[in-house]
Motif scaffolding. Sequence first.
Motif, PDB file in Angstrom:
ATOM      1  N   ASP A   1     -39.489   5.713 -72.655  1.00 15.63           N
ATOM      2  CA  ASP A   1     -38.584   4.984 -71.773  1.00 15.63           C
ATOM      3  C   ASP A   1     -39.388   4.347 -70.642  1.00 15.63           C
ATOM      4  N   THR A   2     -39.442   2.997 -70.647  1.00 14.60           N
ATOM      5  CA  THR A   2     -40.192   2.290 -69.608  1.00 14.60           C
ATOM      6  C   THR A   2     -39.264   1.452 -68.731  1.00 14.60           C
ATOM      7  N   GLY A   3     -37.963   1.788 -68.766  1.00  9.10           N
ATOM      8  CA  GLY A   3     -37.000   0.992 -68.022  1.00  9.10           C
ATOM      9  C   GLY A   3     -37.247   0.977 -66.524  1.00  9.10           C
ATOM     10  N   HIS A   4     -37.810   2.062 -65.990  1.00  6.98           N
ATOM     11  CA  HIS A   4     -38.047   2.151 -64.547  1.00  6.98           C
ATOM     12  C   HIS A   4     -39.392   1.553 -64.141  1.00  6.98           C
ATOM     13  N   ALA A   5     -40.284   1.347 -65.102  1.00  8.31           N
ATOM     14  CA  ALA A   5     -41.634   0.866 -64.772  1.00  8.31           C
ATOM     15  C   ALA A   5     -41.593  -0.588 -64.319  1.00  8.31           C
TER      16      ALA A   5
ATOM     17  N   GLU B   1     -47.255   2.363 -68.553  1.00  6.97           N
ATOM     18  CA  GLU B   1     -46.343   3.506 -68.634  1.00  6.97           C
ATOM     19  C   GLU B   1     -46.043   3.857 -70.088  1.00  6.97           C
TER      20      GLU B   1
ATOM     21  N   ILE C   1     -40.144  -1.786 -61.735  1.00  2.00           N
ATOM     22  CA  ILE C   1     -38.840  -2.199 -61.216  1.00  2.00           C
ATOM     23  C   ILE C   1     -38.955  -2.952 -59.894  1.00  2.00           C
ATOM     24  N   THR C   2     -39.922  -2.557 -59.053  1.00  2.00           N
ATOM     25  CA  THR C   2     -40.072  -3.250 -57.763  1.00  2.00           C
ATOM     26  C   THR C   2     -40.566  -4.680 -57.964  1.00  2.00           C
TER      27      THR C   2
ATOM     28  N   THR D   1     -47.362  -3.038 -65.731  1.00  2.00           N
ATOM     29  CA  THR D   1     -46.965  -1.687 -65.327  1.00  2.00           C
ATOM     30  C   THR D   1     -46.200  -0.998 -66.448  1.00  2.00           C
ATOM     31  N   ALA D   2     -45.280  -1.746 -67.095  1.00  2.00           N
ATOM     32  CA  ALA D   2     -44.511  -1.163 -68.198  1.00  2.00           C
ATOM     33  C   ALA D   2     -45.420  -0.805 -69.372  1.00  2.00           C
TER      34      ALA D   2
ATOM     35  N   ARG E   1     -39.983  -6.524 -60.608  1.00  3.13           N
ATOM     36  CA  ARG E   1     -38.881  -7.311 -61.174  1.00  3.13           C
ATOM     37  C   ARG E   1     -37.848  -7.637 -60.094  1.00  3.13           C
TER      38      ARG E   1
END
Length: 545
Positions: A215-219, A193, A221-222, A189-190, A224
């Motif tokens: 910025d892929t910090g939110h990609a 993105e 997240i579920t 996913t990251a 992880r």
Amino acid sequence: MGTTLRALRALLLLAGFYLLGVLLLAALAGADYLLLLHAPTSLAGKLIIVSVLLAIPLVQGLFMLRTPREEEMAGLPVTESDEPELWRTVRELANEVGTAAPSRIVLTADVNAAVSEDARLLGLRAGPRRLYLGVPLLQGLSQAQLRAVLAHELGHYSNSDTRLAAMTVRGRAQVLRTIRHFEQRADNTAAREQARQEKKNAKAEAKGKQAKEVDTGHAGITYRAMAKIYIGYAKLYFRATQSVSRRQEYAADTAAARIAGRDATASALREIPVLSSSFDFYMNCYATLGTDQELLPPRGEMFGGFGRMLNGRRLELVEMRGDLPTGPTSPYDSHPPIADRVRRIEELPDDGRADEDRGAALDLLTDPHRTLTELEDAVLTEAVRGFRRSADWQELLDEVMAKSFRAGSTPLHRAYAEYAGEQPTLPALLDLIEDGRLWELAKRLPLSEEAAAARGRVFREFVRPTLHRSLKSMALAELNERGLLRWEFSWERSAIPRPPRDAQGHETDLDEVVAPVVTDAPDTTALRALLAREPEPQGSPRGAM
């Protein structure tokens, strides 16, 4: 903890994995139900798709029903007709431990011994047993020490450790597999993105606009978050199972001391870390010395030379035996600290068995050289087995050192090439030094800020050690090229270069020859005289083998 309680504990830990998966699936289903009741249809549909994607790794983990099959270690299986004395010893010890002997013995090239069992019905039914025995142990242990090692491993059988390992292995595999699924999906996913944002930035730059920071910090997240839940359970699982493993090791040590003797067991525990470090050194500095040139030691010597090195470095090994490993411990360690295990055994009452079976463990093999040769064929890859073989260790050393010096690249080599604009050779370098340009050349060496800022004598003191080392390497290379250098092979110490002797037959100290060349007033006389000597007769001693 008895076998029944340990089986129950392993079963509960395994059931906990399934319970966690069921609870998470139930939570996802409940969240989907609430979304359908209260959320807008478009939003509910998107979130339900996310929950379905999260559920897939959960379901895959729950339906991973088969325990992963353990692959047999690379090694040489030996039958009772191949090695009757070894098998007799193993059967005798198994009888003393009170367990069935293994159905298969596999000799390996590791400093280790281990047992395994293909148990059935989650360890409730026994299965075929294997004993893995490292040949380096046979080379370094006495027969009494080997009996202690074997009694320890067979003790795992008598305590049902290998059978109950099936449930533990299954639980570990399922937890780790589920974590990997979630982490892989998060990484994918990251990556998608990142590619999307980079494509968007490329379009913006094409239009003359400023690109935004990727910025892929939110990609992912579920994914992880789900992985972290299982990582938490994995920590609990591993702490619980590894603590059991450590107690099993103590129990197996006690069985070994009872059967093979207190002193033999303690000395074997002390010896194994020494052998492990020594074998790593041997493989790096001897056995694989010529692999870059696709050259191997003679047949049977790839692992056979280890025994000779142990004999050659006996004094070093004595010092190492007194220093037991004292590294930090972790609740996730499968084995207790070796120092603690030795202490526990040495605190047992004296059993009066200090002088038993001091013969070499390697003598249990019918034909050690044949076994060492066959072991090479069993564990080396096909590509490595195709490498050339040297006639002896001295030939291996000579060829490797000759080629390594030919490709020499010291700081002085590079500085000369940059300064003179030509391929560096020692005669050309000596001409340059005699021309008074050594310290100009030295300015081209890699220098620290302090050295680069220095002037005069201070600068010369900074660069002198580097000049000396590099010039010595160039001198060795030149002597080697002219056939004036011999290498002394030794099991007791590192290889020693032997330049030709002086007119009186005395050994040449190359450091003393090089030192005058890098003084404030360089003098190349001694080095040029050394290069002008005649090669020594081929019958001259070549050193230890």
